[in-house]
Write an enzyme that holds these catalytic residues in place. Structure first.
Site, short mmCIF file in Angstrom:
data_model
loop_
_atom_site.label_atom_id
_atom_site.label_comp_id
_atom_site.label_asym_id
_atom_site.label_seq_id
_atom_site.Cartn_x
_atom_site.Cartn_y
_atom_site.Cartn_z
CD GLU A 36 19.58 7.21 26.87
OE1 GLU A 36 20.21 6.74 25.89
OE2 GLU A 36 18.77 6.63 27.59
CB CYS A 191 16.32 -9.14 23.25
SG CYS A 191 16.81 -9.80 21.47
CB CYS A 198 13.06 -16.68 23.16
SG CYS A 198 14.43 -16.38 22.07
CB CYS A 201 10.78 -12.33 24.15
SG CYS A 201 10.98 -10.63 23.22
CB CYS A 207 11.38 -13.18 17.33
SG CYS A 207 13.07 -13.02 17.24
#
Length: 346
Positions: A36, A191, A198, A201, A207
């Site tokens: 991370e 995204c 899209c 997705c 959305c």
């Protein structure tokens, strides 16, 4: 609708998300934490080889805490944003001193460690232990801003507060690790900032940005500010034996604690500068190609000069040293400096 969002993300992650990232096998709190930190402002493709080398050398918190800072910075060399490495090392030592060598399983305690903010702490809790903690890295900000058509730049406090509330509101009660990884995967692969996919997705059904016909309008970009340009002159001082002089940078500022080349102002006479500041004579041989390097807040233009140093040209120990050949491979060098040295075969 919000429950449907999380369920769709979890289902998609299990079917189509990323399952072969090195920090997922095994997925320990330490490996999640290191990944991370490395992934902050850096793409996974770039991080993977660094992560593999880093965790092979320091496989757990106590091993990293026992390492020298110079070693850690050298292992980080080329990954950029070096303060991340310094914070990672400092945090490892603090974890050993205060938490018995194991990352604390508590949001406040994690967020109190150097280099771990609220989002990174949430990611560690969610991915390592399945704890219901929200995250809001760049990918997730973009995903939520589009799904809810949140107006404004996320760098503004009010917008960030709104996005954090949405991140918390979407948290599922179960399968938190899959959900969190799914958010990251969606932002990284579907995204995307430009040309989002899209049609592929799993949460396109709700959305709002897509419904309005312009997903890329969200989130609003940061206010445009022209980055100032700074200039410096780096001196490649080479002795007859081929060794080059390096100087350690101060612990604060650009490239903190890394080895670099001596610098003088562009208007200074480099030969006179060497006599005054280093105590030996040098002769200018060539002006090397200009190197440009972009930082977050400014652009640096480097004019490298190659100078020949006669004799041994002894220098004091500590902040300056002569190096040559493979010695440079084990030092923490900024990428532009390593590139300059590569041009002269040092």
């Amino acid at each position: 609708m919000r429950g449907a969002f999380a369920a769709a993300v979890i289902d998609w992650q299990r079917r189509a998300g990323r399952h072969d990232l090195p920090w997922q096998r095994p997925r320990t709190p330490y490996r999640v934490w290191v990944s991370e930190v490395m992934l902050q402002q850096t793409r996974a493709e770039t991080v993977i080889p660094y992560f593999a080398r880093f965790t092979a050398r320091w496989p757990d918190v106590p091993a990293l805490a026992a390492a020298g800072r110079e070693e850690v910075l050298a292992a980080w060399s080329g990954l950029g944003y070096y303060r991340r490495a310094i914070h990672l090392h400092e945090a490892a030592r603090r974890i050993v001193e205060r938490h018995g060598g194991a990352l604390p399983r508590d949001l406040e305690a994690l967020a109190a460690l150097p280099g771990i903010g609220r989002s990174t702490a949430g990611a560690i809790l969610a991915l390592a232990w399945g704890e219901p903690a929200p995250i809001l890295d760049g990918n997730v900000r973009r995903l939520l801003a589009r799904w809810h058509a949140v107006e404004g730049w996320p760098g503004r406090a009010a917008v960030a507060c709104r996005l954090w509330a949405l991140a918390e509101g979407h948290l599922p009660r179960r399968d938190v690790a899959a959900y969190t990884q799914g958010l990251m995967d969606l932002g990284a692969t579907v995204c995307t900032p430009r040309r989002p996919a899209c049609a592929a997705c799993p949460v396109a059904f709700g959305c709002e940005a897509r419904r309005r016909g312009d997903p890329c309008a969200y989130p609003a970009p940061a206010p445009r500010r022209r980055r100032p340009r700074r200039r410096t002159r780096m001196l490649v001082l080479r002795r007859g034996d081929g060794r080059v002089l390096l100087a350690r940078r101060p612990p604060a500022g650009v490239w903190p604690g890394l080895w670099s080349l001596p610098e003088c102002a562009p208007g200074d006479d480099p030969e006179a500068w060497c006599r005054v500041h280093l105590g030996f004579a040098a002769r200018t041989e060539a002006v090397l190609p200009t190197v440009r390097h972009a930082f977050t807040h400014f652009e640096l233009e480097i004019e490298p000069l190659l100078l020949t140093v006669e004799g041994a040209a002894a220098v004091g120990e500590g902040q300056v040293c002569w190096v040559g050949g493979e010695e440079t491979q084990g030092l923490a060098l900024p990428a532009p400096v390593r590139a300059i040295l590569g041009r002269i075969g040092a």
